[in-house]
Design a protein around this motif. Structure first.
Motif, mmCIF file in Angstrom:
data_model
loop_
_atom_site.group_PDB
_atom_site.id
_atom_site.type_symbol
_atom_site.label_atom_id
_atom_site.label_comp_id
_atom_site.label_asym_id
_atom_site.label_seq_id
_atom_site.Cartn_x
_atom_site.Cartn_y
_atom_site.Cartn_z
ATOM 1 N N ARG A 24 5.819 39.134 -25.957
ATOM 2 C CA ARG A 24 6.704 39.344 -24.424
ATOM 3 C C ARG A 24 7.989 38.818 -24.597
ATOM 4 O O ARG A 24 8.147 37.418 -25.487
ATOM 5 N N ILE A 25 8.267 39.325 -23.869
ATOM 6 C CA ILE A 25 10.389 38.592 -23.605
ATOM 7 C C ILE A 25 10.640 38.262 -22.495
ATOM 8 O O ILE A 25 10.244 38.462 -21.683
ATOM 9 N N ALA A 26 10.997 37.242 -22.800
ATOM 10 C CA ALA A 26 10.967 36.145 -20.958
ATOM 11 C C ALA A 26 12.536 37.090 -20.499
ATOM 12 O O ALA A 26 12.776 37.212 -20.907
ATOM 13 N N ASP A 27 12.299 36.951 -19.070
ATOM 14 C CA ASP A 27 13.308 37.133 -17.935
ATOM 15 C C ASP A 27 14.064 36.562 -18.492
ATOM 16 O O ASP A 27 15.698 37.291 -18.209
ATOM 17 N N ARG A 28 14.620 36.053 -18.657
ATOM 18 C CA ARG A 28 15.750 34.443 -18.649
ATOM 19 C C ARG A 28 16.445 35.365 -20.085
ATOM 20 O O ARG A 28 17.982 35.084 -20.250
ATOM 21 N N VAL A 30 16.225 38.176 -21.255
ATOM 22 C CA VAL A 30 17.519 39.545 -20.907
ATOM 23 C C VAL A 30 18.023 39.475 -20.082
ATOM 24 O O VAL A 30 19.629 39.864 -20.038
ATOM 25 N N ALA A 31 17.885 38.448 -19.430
ATOM 26 C CA ALA A 31 18.996 38.055 -18.629
ATOM 27 C C ALA A 31 19.986 37.773 -19.475
ATOM 28 O O ALA A 31 21.699 37.935 -18.549
ATOM 29 N N VAL A 96 16.610 44.678 -26.828
ATOM 30 C CA VAL A 96 14.589 44.614 -25.752
ATOM 31 C C VAL A 96 14.032 45.378 -26.023
ATOM 32 O O VAL A 96 13.097 45.687 -26.108
ATOM 33 N N SER A 97 14.224 46.818 -25.820
ATOM 34 C CA SER A 97 14.020 48.461 -25.291
ATOM 35 C C SER A 97 12.719 48.065 -24.605
ATOM 36 O O SER A 97 11.637 48.815 -24.157
ATOM 37 N N MET A 98 13.917 48.278 -23.511
ATOM 38 C CA MET A 98 13.207 47.902 -21.921
ATOM 39 C C MET A 98 14.700 48.722 -21.614
ATOM 40 O O MET A 98 15.201 49.265 -21.684
ATOM 41 N N GLU A 99 13.302 49.333 -20.775
ATOM 42 C CA GLU A 99 14.032 50.838 -19.852
ATOM 43 C C GLU A 99 14.641 49.786 -18.721
ATOM 44 O O GLU A 99 14.434 49.401 -17.945
ATOM 45 N N VAL A 100 15.815 50.189 -18.168
ATOM 46 C CA VAL A 100 16.521 49.798 -17.375
ATOM 47 C C VAL A 100 17.524 50.598 -16.350
ATOM 48 O O VAL A 100 17.867 51.526 -16.337
#
Length: 124
Positions: A24-28, A30-31, A96-100
């Motif tokens: 789990r990658i924290a929101d902060r 990614v921000a 982070v391999s996340m869809e945006v």
């Protein structure tokens, strides 16, 4: 080899991928990545401008991003915002391999560029 028994231990077997847990990658985090990507997209920052700031809401593998930034004026505001959207979505996806699915860009302030020969900052 075990020192006590003189036997060789077999290597540890890995659990199947579905049973290993999750990262789990924290929101902060990614921000911070999004804010850095926005800085890259608008570089160089105008004199006196605050660096871009990002807020993120992560749900599973999807990140919703909002970027607040200051731009120099005059400039093509729409093109600069589009560049920020592209760069943020690209970097968050890569790192982070996340869809945006979208990046909301809010221009907080415009910094008027001084005319040639005009002094910078306050004058007495």
């Amino acid at each position: 080899m075990s020192a006590e028994t003189g036997t060789v231990r077999p290597p540890l077997a890995l659990a199947p991928p579905g049973e290993r847990g999750a990262t789990r990658i924290a929101d902060r985090v990614v921000a911070k990545i999004a804010a850095q990507a926005a800085r890259e997209a608008v570089a160089p920052l105008p004199a006196g401008a605050a660096p871009p700031h990002a807020t993120v809401a992560v749900h599973h593998d999807t990140a919703r991003v909002r970027v607040l930034l200051e731009l120099g004026y005059p400039c093509d505001i729409g093109a600069r915002c589009a560049a920020v959207r592209r760069r943020v979505a690209e970097r968050v996806g890569e790192l982070v391999s996340m869809e945006v699915p979208g990046v909301a860009v809010q221009v907080e302030r415009l910094h008027l560029a001084p005319a040639p020969g005009e002094p910078h900052g306050r004058t007495p």
